[in-house]
Design an enzyme around this catalytic site. Structure first.
Site, PDB file in Angstrom:
ATOM      1  N   ARG A   1      24.044  17.313 -42.477  1.00 22.73           N
ATOM      2  CA  ARG A   1      24.043  16.212 -43.446  1.00 22.73           C
ATOM      3  C   ARG A   1      23.589  16.712 -44.807  1.00 22.73           C
ATOM      4  O   ARG A   1      22.572  17.383 -44.933  1.00 22.73           O
ATOM      5  CB  ARG A   1      23.108  15.104 -42.960  1.00 22.73           C
ATOM      6  CG  ARG A   1      23.000  13.941 -43.905  1.00 22.73           C
ATOM      7  CD  ARG A   1      24.205  13.033 -43.775  1.00 22.73           C
ATOM      8  NE  ARG A   1      23.927  11.773 -44.425  1.00 22.73           N
ATOM      9  CZ  ARG A   1      24.705  11.258 -45.368  1.00 22.73           C
ATOM     10  NH1 ARG A   1      25.803  11.872 -45.751  1.00 22.73           N
ATOM     11  NH2 ARG A   1      24.402  10.098 -45.916  1.00 22.73           N
TER      12      ARG A   1
ATOM     13  N   TYR B   1       0.828  -1.211   0.000  1.00 13.01           N
ATOM     14  CA  TYR B   1       0.000   0.000   0.000  1.00 13.01           C
ATOM     15  C   TYR B   1       0.862   1.261   0.000  1.00 13.01           C
ATOM     16  O   TYR B   1       0.522   2.256  -0.638  1.00 13.01           O
ATOM     17  CB  TYR B   1      -0.955  -0.019   1.195  1.00 13.01           C
ATOM     18  CG  TYR B   1      -1.861  -1.227   1.158  1.00 13.01           C
ATOM     19  CD1 TYR B   1      -2.904  -1.306   0.236  1.00 13.01           C
ATOM     20  CD2 TYR B   1      -1.648  -2.302   2.005  1.00 13.01           C
ATOM     21  CE1 TYR B   1      -3.716  -2.422   0.175  1.00 13.01           C
ATOM     22  CE2 TYR B   1      -2.459  -3.424   1.948  1.00 13.01           C
ATOM     23  CZ  TYR B   1      -3.488  -3.477   1.032  1.00 13.01           C
ATOM     24  OH  TYR B   1      -4.289  -4.584   0.959  1.00 13.01           O
TER      25      TYR B   1
ATOM     26  N   LEU C   1      14.780  10.476 -39.844  1.00 11.77           N
ATOM     27  CA  LEU C   1      15.494  11.617 -40.421  1.00 11.77           C
ATOM     28  C   LEU C   1      17.005  11.406 -40.438  1.00 11.77           C
ATOM     29  O   LEU C   1      17.702  12.015 -41.249  1.00 11.77           O
ATOM     30  CB  LEU C   1      15.140  12.903 -39.669  1.00 11.77           C
ATOM     31  CG  LEU C   1      13.731  13.427 -39.947  1.00 11.77           C
ATOM     32  CD1 LEU C   1      13.337  14.502 -38.940  1.00 11.77           C
ATOM     33  CD2 LEU C   1      13.602  13.940 -41.376  1.00 11.77           C
TER      34      LEU C   1
ATOM     35  N   GLN D   1       3.941   9.405  -8.534  1.00 11.36           N
ATOM     36  CA  GLN D   1       5.255  10.045  -8.646  1.00 11.36           C
ATOM     37  C   GLN D   1       6.161   9.255  -9.586  1.00 11.36           C
ATOM     38  O   GLN D   1       6.871   9.834 -10.398  1.00 11.36           O
ATOM     39  CB  GLN D   1       5.912  10.186  -7.274  1.00 11.36           C
ATOM     40  CG  GLN D   1       7.257  10.891  -7.352  1.00 11.36           C
ATOM     41  CD  GLN D   1       7.824  11.212  -5.995  1.00 11.36           C
ATOM     42  OE1 GLN D   1       7.097  11.456  -5.052  1.00 11.36           O
ATOM     43  NE2 GLN D   1       9.137  11.221  -5.893  1.00 11.36           N
ATOM     44  N   GLU D   2       6.126   7.932  -9.497  1.00 11.46           N
ATOM     45  CA  GLU D   2       6.927   7.108 -10.404  1.00 11.46           C
ATOM     46  C   GLU D   2       6.527   7.375 -11.855  1.00 11.46           C
ATOM     47  O   GLU D   2       7.380   7.506 -12.729  1.00 11.46           O
ATOM     48  CB  GLU D   2       6.739   5.622 -10.092  1.00 11.46           C
ATOM     49  CG  GLU D   2       7.502   4.716 -11.055  1.00 11.46           C
ATOM     50  CD  GLU D   2       7.193   3.239 -10.891  1.00 11.46           C
ATOM     51  OE1 GLU D   2       7.969   2.428 -11.419  1.00 11.46           O
ATOM     52  OE2 GLU D   2       6.175   2.894 -10.267  1.00 11.46           O
TER      53      GLU D   2
ATOM     54  N   GLU E   1      -1.554   0.510 -21.563  1.00 12.31           N
ATOM     55  CA  GLU E   1      -2.929   0.014 -21.585  1.00 12.31           C
ATOM     56  C   GLU E   1      -3.544   0.097 -20.179  1.00 12.31           C
ATOM     57  O   GLU E   1      -4.714   0.458 -20.031  1.00 12.31           O
ATOM     58  CB  GLU E   1      -2.968  -1.428 -22.112  1.00 12.31           C
ATOM     59  CG  GLU E   1      -2.612  -1.548 -23.588  1.00 12.31           C
ATOM     60  CD  GLU E   1      -1.130  -1.399 -23.896  1.00 12.31           C
ATOM     61  OE1 GLU E   1      -0.795  -1.130 -25.068  1.00 12.31           O
ATOM     62  OE2 GLU E   1      -0.289  -1.544 -22.983  1.00 12.31           O
TER      63      GLU E   1
END
Length: 166
Positions: free
Chosen positions: A57, A22, A126, A30-31, A156
């Protein structure tokens, strides 16, 4: 697993026996916000590197930025990254006030990591063949981005948490 291991009361994490799960659950928003921070940082870094690469490039006698498609793709990536930063900053403000809800943290984790995947895909594209070589930072950033949609709860699951609050 640890079974029948004695722990001195002063060494118990969280201060209350049997509440570890818990206590961990309370830290999930927060994670998820931290995962969002990583996503935005990666987008900002990849876009900056890709803009610099496209200016340097050359193809068909000039820099890649001479092509409208390249400029449009860079504009799309920069826009998504800027919007992502604004949303993340808003979530951070809420978190610092103690107001970040479970569902908004889930929105941040899901949307920012999905957007990270989109932006990094474009940046790799790119770079052309170089974008897939580990010698280029964007290739490593792209590979690292994929797990963002899995850990901290899959995207999900994040959508399920959001939907429950509707």
């Amino acid at each position: 697993f640890f079974d029948n291991v004695e722990i001195a009361p002063e060494n118990l994490l969280g201060g209350e026996e049997g509440q570890g799960f818990y206590q961990m659950m309370k830290q999930l928003p927060q994670e998820r916000l931290i995962i969002g921070c990583g996503a935005v940082g990666a987008m900002e870094g990849a876009v900056a590197r890709t803009i610099a690469y496209c200016k340097e490039r050359e193809a068909f006698g000039g820099p890649l930025t001479q092509f409208q498609n390249t400029r449009f793709k860079l504009a799309e990536c920069q826009t998504k990254t800027t919007v992502a930063r604004a949303f993340l900053d808003n979530c951070m403000e809420e978190h610092l006030r103690g107001d970040l809800s479970v569902e908004k943290a889930a929105m941040a984790k899901y949307w920012l990591s999905d957007t990270q995947g989109e932006v990094l895909d474009e940046c790799v594209q790119l770079h052309g063949g170089y974008g897939y070589m580990q010698e280029y930072a964007v290739a490593e950033m792209w590979a690292d981005a994929r797990v963002q949609r899995i850990y901290g709860g899959t995207n999900e699951i994040m959508k399920e948490l959001i939907a429950r609050a509707l």
